[in-house]
Design a protein around this motif. Structure first.
Motif, mmCIF file in Angstrom:
data_model
loop_
_atom_site.group_PDB
_atom_site.id
_atom_site.type_symbol
_atom_site.label_atom_id
_atom_site.label_comp_id
_atom_site.label_asym_id
_atom_site.label_seq_id
_atom_site.Cartn_x
_atom_site.Cartn_y
_atom_site.Cartn_z
ATOM 1 N N ASP A 1 -8.771 1.989 -2.649
ATOM 2 C CA ASP A 1 -7.781 2.719 -3.437
ATOM 3 C C ASP A 1 -7.780 4.201 -3.066
ATOM 4 O OD1 ASP A 1 -6.929 0.444 -4.753
ATOM 5 O OD2 ASP A 1 -8.115 0.818 -6.559
ATOM 6 N N ILE B 1 -6.081 4.589 0.342
ATOM 7 C CA ILE B 1 -4.628 4.436 0.227
ATOM 8 C C ILE B 1 -4.015 5.675 -0.425
ATOM 9 C CG2 ILE B 1 -2.809 3.105 -0.932
ATOM 10 C CD1 ILE B 1 -4.589 0.612 -0.411
ATOM 11 N N LEU C 1 0.364 1.617 -5.970
ATOM 12 C CA LEU C 1 0.338 2.946 -5.363
ATOM 13 C C LEU C 1 0.701 4.022 -6.380
ATOM 14 C CD1 LEU C 1 -0.036 4.619 -2.798
ATOM 15 C CD2 LEU C 1 2.357 4.192 -2.259
#
Length: 96
Positions: free
Chosen positions: A25, A28, A77
């Protein structure tokens, strides 16, 4: 860093998975939200950093077997932010 302990138990495997998800995470978030150029893909980096000995590969397969049948998703996201990274992003970017 979380160790795949001996004997490996399902609860420990889930803890390792949660930690790995946070690392991904963070990656990203940095790459796609903050637009920071990161040289390696998470898969390549993770493989080079963790699966670099026969013993580690064996432990990974034991760990993977314990997680069999589980459903593990990823974070959207739009929900990712700096809190997913275990370090101060600003200080890193400033080179401190």
């Amino acid at each position: 860093q979380i160790e795949l302990s001996t004997p490996l138990i399902k609860e420990k495997a889930r803890e390792v998975t949660k930690n790995n998800e946070r690392v991904i995470d963070c990656y990203i978030f940095l790459k796609f939200t903050m637009k920071i150029a990161i040289e390696k893909s998470t898969h390549k980096f993770s493989k080079e950093a963790t699966l670099n000995t026969k013993e580690r590969i064996k432990r990974y397969f034991d760990y993977d077997l314990l997680l069999g049948g589980g459903v593990y998703g990823s974070t959207k996201l739009s929900d990712l932010n700096e809190s997913y990274c275990d370090f101060n992003i600003t200080k890193i970017l400033e080179g401190e």
